[in-house]
Design a protein around this motif. Structure first.
Motif, PDB file in Angstrom:
ATOM      1  N   LEU A  61       0.823  -1.189   0.074  1.00 40.92           N
ATOM      2  CA  LEU A  61       0.093  -0.192  -0.005  1.00 40.92           C
ATOM      3  C   LEU A  61       0.804   1.230  -0.053  1.00 40.92           C
ATOM      4  CD1 LEU A  61      -3.116  -0.989   2.185  1.00 40.92           C
ATOM      5  CD2 LEU A  61      -2.740  -1.409  -0.197  1.00 40.92           C
ATOM      6  N   THR A  62       2.089   1.051   0.284  1.00 39.20           N
ATOM      7  CA  THR A  62       3.049   2.276   0.134  1.00 39.20           C
ATOM      8  C   THR A  62       3.234   2.849  -1.445  1.00 39.20           C
ATOM      9  OG1 THR A  62       5.068   0.956  -0.274  1.00 39.20           O
ATOM     10  CG2 THR A  62       4.425   1.856   2.132  1.00 39.20           C
ATOM     11  N   ARG A  63       2.686   1.846  -2.366  1.00 38.73           N
ATOM     12  CA  ARG A  63       2.867   2.075  -3.635  1.00 38.73           C
ATOM     13  C   ARG A  63       1.605   2.558  -4.458  1.00 38.73           C
ATOM     14  NH1 ARG A  63       7.239  -2.776  -4.878  1.00 38.73           N
ATOM     15  NH2 ARG A  63       9.039  -1.679  -3.492  1.00 38.73           N
ATOM     16  N   ALA A  64       0.523   2.474  -3.483  1.00 38.18           N
ATOM     17  CA  ALA A  64      -0.875   2.677  -3.927  1.00 38.18           C
ATOM     18  C   ALA A  64      -0.908   4.131  -4.484  1.00 38.18           C
ATOM     19  CB  ALA A  64      -1.716   2.357  -2.970  1.00 38.18           C
ATOM     20  N   PRO A  65      -1.683   4.375  -5.646  1.00 37.56           N
ATOM     21  CA  PRO A  65      -1.836   5.900  -5.973  1.00 37.56           C
ATOM     22  C   PRO A  65      -2.715   6.591  -5.141  1.00 37.56           C
ATOM     23  CG  PRO A  65      -3.378   4.158  -7.213  1.00 37.56           C
ATOM     24  CD  PRO A  65      -2.523   3.525  -6.284  1.00 37.56           C
ATOM     25  N   GLU A  66      -3.365   6.090  -4.113  1.00 35.01           N
ATOM     26  CA  GLU A  66      -4.197   6.932  -3.063  1.00 35.01           C
ATOM     27  C   GLU A  66      -3.127   7.520  -2.078  1.00 35.01           C
ATOM     28  OE1 GLU A  66      -6.963   3.816  -4.548  1.00 35.01           O
ATOM     29  OE2 GLU A  66      -4.826   3.686  -3.782  1.00 35.01           O
ATOM     30  N   VAL A  67      -2.115   7.272  -2.052  1.00 35.95           N
ATOM     31  CA  VAL A  67      -0.914   7.849  -1.246  1.00 35.95           C
ATOM     32  C   VAL A  67      -0.962   9.489  -1.639  1.00 35.95           C
ATOM     33  CG1 VAL A  67       1.649   7.995  -0.659  1.00 35.95           C
ATOM     34  CG2 VAL A  67       0.489   5.751  -0.719  1.00 35.95           C
ATOM     35  N   ALA A  68      -1.107   9.918  -2.794  1.00 40.72           N
ATOM     36  CA  ALA A  68      -1.119  10.976  -3.079  1.00 40.72           C
ATOM     37  C   ALA A  68      -1.929  11.944  -2.575  1.00 40.72           C
ATOM     38  CB  ALA A  68      -1.340  11.245  -4.679  1.00 40.72           C
ATOM     39  N   ALA A  69      -2.981  11.424  -1.966  1.00 37.20           N
ATOM     40  CA  ALA A  69      -3.785  12.046  -0.839  1.00 37.20           C
ATOM     41  C   ALA A  69      -3.386  12.065   0.560  1.00 37.20           C
ATOM     42  CB  ALA A  69      -5.451  11.486  -1.076  1.00 37.20           C
ATOM     43  N   PHE A  70      -2.344  11.485   0.890  1.00 34.86           N
ATOM     44  CA  PHE A  70      -1.802  11.495   2.264  1.00 34.86           C
ATOM     45  C   PHE A  70      -1.518  13.139   2.592  1.00 34.86           C
ATOM     46  CE2 PHE A  70      -0.353   6.915   3.054  1.00 34.86           C
ATOM     47  CZ  PHE A  70      -1.609   6.489   2.756  1.00 34.86           C
ATOM     48  N   PRO A  71      -1.566  13.377   3.804  1.00 32.64           N
ATOM     49  CA  PRO A  71      -1.028  14.636   4.297  1.00 32.64           C
ATOM     50  C   PRO A  71       0.441  14.668   4.331  1.00 32.64           C
ATOM     51  CG  PRO A  71      -1.783  13.483   6.221  1.00 32.64           C
ATOM     52  CD  PRO A  71      -2.238  12.710   4.988  1.00 32.64           C
ATOM     53  N   GLN A  72       1.132  15.824   4.222  1.00 34.24           N
ATOM     54  CA  GLN A  72       2.532  15.896   4.201  1.00 34.24           C
ATOM     55  C   GLN A  72       2.890  16.147   5.976  1.00 34.24           C
ATOM     56  OE1 GLN A  72       4.450  15.173   2.411  1.00 34.24           O
ATOM     57  NE2 GLN A  72       4.920  16.214   0.316  1.00 34.24           N
ATOM     58  N   PRO A  73       3.958  15.620   6.224  1.00 36.89           N
ATOM     59  CA  PRO A  73       4.952  14.901   5.756  1.00 36.89           C
ATOM     60  C   PRO A  73       4.888  13.471   5.466  1.00 36.89           C
ATOM     61  CG  PRO A  73       5.636  15.181   7.908  1.00 36.89           C
ATOM     62  CD  PRO A  73       4.275  15.986   7.840  1.00 36.89           C
ATOM     63  N   LEU A  74       3.671  13.025   5.698  1.00 37.99           N
ATOM     64  CA  LEU A  74       3.397  11.316   5.603  1.00 37.99           C
ATOM     65  C   LEU A  74       3.464  10.925   4.258  1.00 37.99           C
ATOM     66  CD1 LEU A  74       2.697   8.809   6.944  1.00 37.99           C
ATOM     67  CD2 LEU A  74       0.264   9.295   6.732  1.00 37.99           C
ATOM     68  N   ARG A  75       3.070  11.805   3.291  1.00 37.15           N
ATOM     69  CA  ARG A  75       3.205  11.288   2.003  1.00 37.15           C
ATOM     70  C   ARG A  75       4.375  11.131   1.451  1.00 37.15           C
ATOM     71  NH1 ARG A  75       0.165  15.108   0.010  1.00 37.15           N
ATOM     72  NH2 ARG A  75       1.767  16.636  -0.942  1.00 37.15           N
ATOM     73  N   ALA A  76       5.413  11.990   1.861  1.00 41.55           N
ATOM     74  CA  ALA A  76       6.862  12.178   1.483  1.00 41.55           C
ATOM     75  C   ALA A  76       7.386  10.820   2.079  1.00 41.55           C
ATOM     76  CB  ALA A  76       7.752  13.358   1.797  1.00 41.55           C
ATOM     77  N   LEU A  77       7.080  10.666   3.143  1.00 44.85           N
ATOM     78  CA  LEU A  77       7.781   9.388   4.036  1.00 44.85           C
ATOM     79  C   LEU A  77       7.229   8.314   3.405  1.00 44.85           C
ATOM     80  CD1 LEU A  77       9.397   8.344   6.369  1.00 44.85           C
ATOM     81  CD2 LEU A  77       7.467   8.508   7.892  1.00 44.85           C
ATOM     82  N   THR A  78       5.958   8.031   3.054  1.00 41.65           N
ATOM     83  CA  THR A  78       5.375   6.719   2.374  1.00 41.65           C
ATOM     84  C   THR A  78       6.033   6.618   1.160  1.00 41.65           C
ATOM     85  OG1 THR A  78       3.381   7.332   3.464  1.00 41.65           O
ATOM     86  CG2 THR A  78       3.273   5.656   1.923  1.00 41.65           C
ATOM     87  N   ARG A  79       6.310   7.584   0.368  1.00 41.68           N
ATOM     88  CA  ARG A  79       6.899   7.470  -1.027  1.00 41.68           C
ATOM     89  C   ARG A  79       8.320   7.037  -0.861  1.00 41.68           C
ATOM     90  NH1 ARG A  79       3.666  12.496  -4.212  1.00 41.68           N
ATOM     91  NH2 ARG A  79       2.010  11.057  -5.078  1.00 41.68           N
TER      92      ARG A  79
END
Length: 273
Positions: free
Chosen positions: A235-253
């Protein structure tokens, strides 16, 4: 006068995931968008005085809970569309509003299974058109209510770490022996992820020591349950990660760059039997 809830720590986790889905629904860019969860949480708070703030939910748990629910919903919808007379079995359903989110076609029978006191809460707060099964999922007797001649999709969302010993694999084996064919979908905790979960502030607040998990996604193929791995979603590679808040989005990517690290986060495993 509010009547307090009386749930042991394991059962209280249903309020943790309910709260996560409710918080996601109120986010500017929700992952799951489960307004029904928010409505149920509000009613419980009003009726019982339960303070959801004590769960100390962080954005990482809110987003991962919502994303895994979305991916499991997708499995159920696809299976129900391909098998009009299918059976859906939600193991350890808690107060999940999955039936309302998926809205299966007429002809699909849906079974929600959980402890008797949890099922009583469902009757009060979730009047879905499902078969409610009040039972410990690890006990064999309740399986007799399931049809033996129809394909089934089994869903286990957040259940694995809280079952003792090998009871999860035993339960899966019993289910696949009774049912003719189908799929099993679960969020697959690794051993480290299950161990580390007990130190998460939200889980720690409930006093739970989670333990069960497995590392190799093909391990269940050796449970003598007739399972074959069909899909592993990191799920770290799911397209929905784009909707995560920062800085969580950057860390997940960043984590997504490593398959090993991604498996320690959230993953959805789907098996055929």
């Amino acid at each position: 006068m509010p009547v307090p809830l009386r749930l042991d720590p394991v059962r209280e986790t249903l309020l943790l995931t309910l709260s996560a889905r409710a918080l996601d629904s109120r986010a500017p860019a929700p992952i799951l968008g489960d307004a029904g969860a928010a409505a149920v949480a509000d009613r419980i708070a009003e009726d019982t005085g339960y303070d959801f703030r004590k769960l100390k939910l962080k954005p990482s748990l809110v987003t991962s809970t919502a994303l895994r629910a979305r991916k499991l919903d997708d499995v159920v919808r696809r299976f129900a569309a391909a098998h009009p007379g299918a059976v859906v079995v939600d193991l350890g359903c808690g107060l999940d509003t999955r039936w309302a989110r998926c809205r299966p076609p007429t002809g699909v029978d849906w079974y929600d299974v959980d402890f008797p006191d949890v099922i009583e809460l469902r009757r009060r707060y979730l009047p879905d058109r499902t078969h409610l099964v009040a039972a410990d999922v690890t006990e064999p007797g309740w399986l007799q209510v399931l049809p033996e001649d129809r394909p089934a999709v089994l869903v286990a969302d957040g259940l694995l770490p809280f079952l003792p010993g090998d009871s999860f694999r035993t339960t899966v084996r019993r289910l696949t022996e009774r049912l003719p064919s189908g799929e099993l979908a679960l969020n697959g905790y690794t051993r480290f992820a299950a161990w580390a979960m007990k130190y998460h502030p939200s889980v720690k607040a409930l006093g739970i020591a989670a333990a069960q998990g497995f590392d190799d996604p093909r391990e269940p193929e050796h449970w003598d349950a007739g399972l074959t791995l069909a899909e592993e979603q990191l799920l770290t590679r799911a397209p929905e990660v784009a909707a995560f808040p920062q800085p969580l989005r950057a860390l997940t990517r960043l984590v997504a760059l490593s398959t090993g690290l991604s498996r320690q986060g959230a993953r959805i495993l789907r098996y055929r039997f």
